[in-house]
Design a protein around this motif. Structure first.
Motif, PDB file in Angstrom:
ATOM      1  N   GLN A   1       0.754  -1.226   0.009  1.00  0.00           N
ATOM      2  CA  GLN A   1       0.065   0.279  -0.065  1.00  0.00           C
ATOM      3  C   GLN A   1       0.810   1.335  -0.006  1.00  0.00           C
TER       4      GLN A   1
ATOM      5  N   PRO B   1       2.353   5.244  -5.377  1.00  0.00           N
ATOM      6  CA  PRO B   1       1.679   4.753  -6.756  1.00  0.00           C
ATOM      7  C   PRO B   1       2.363   4.846  -7.772  1.00  0.00           C
TER       8      PRO B   1
ATOM      9  N   THR C   1       4.349  -3.184  -7.223  1.00  0.00           N
ATOM     10  CA  THR C   1       3.057  -2.656  -7.105  1.00  0.00           C
ATOM     11  C   THR C   1       2.728  -1.840  -6.021  1.00  0.00           C
TER      12      THR C   1
ATOM     13  N   SER D   1      -0.371   0.261  -4.127  1.00  0.00           N
ATOM     14  CA  SER D   1      -1.627   0.589  -4.303  1.00  0.00           C
ATOM     15  C   SER D   1      -2.099   1.826  -3.551  1.00  0.00           C
TER      16      SER D   1
END
Length: 116
Positions: free
Chosen positions: A13, A88, A113, A115
């Motif tokens: 995250q 992000p 990645t 998020s």
């Protein structure tokens, strides 16, 4: 020659942290510099961070300064990229890179990645 094997990518995250590792094998004693590049979809591959060997001089992309730290463990022939406060826009495939004499070597890439 050298072989580079990366590990440590994944999904995190925004605001989180990840650490990437890149282990060099073969003839790593001739490596003069190692670093991390990244490539996001539709974008060119860009330098993220680089460290010279054995001097340990580092340089970073402006976009990651203060958030990412590159380091090395000479005994393990391994370079690390500690990534903190991830955004992000840090989402990309991250590639380990090494300069061996005048040749460039690349790892297979690891996906990061972030998020929102």
């Amino acid at each position: 020659q050298v072989q580079l094997v990366e590990s440590g990518g994944g999904l995190v995250q925004a605001g989180g942290s990840l650490r990437l590792s890149c282990a060099a094998s073969g003839s790593p004693d001739r490596i003069g510099a190692m670093g991390w590049y990244r490539q996001a979809p539709g974008k060119q591959r860009e330098l993220v961070a680089r460290i010279t060997i054995p001097e340990g001089t580092t340089n970073y992309a402006d976009s990651v300064k203060g958030r990412f730290t590159i380091s090395r463990d000479n005994a393990k022939n391994t370079v690390y990229l500690q990534m903190s406060s991830l955004k992000p826009e840090d989402t990309a495939v991250y590639y380990c890179h090494a300069v061996w004499y005048t040749r460039n070597y690349w790892g297979q890439g690891t996906q990061v990645t972030v998020s929102s």
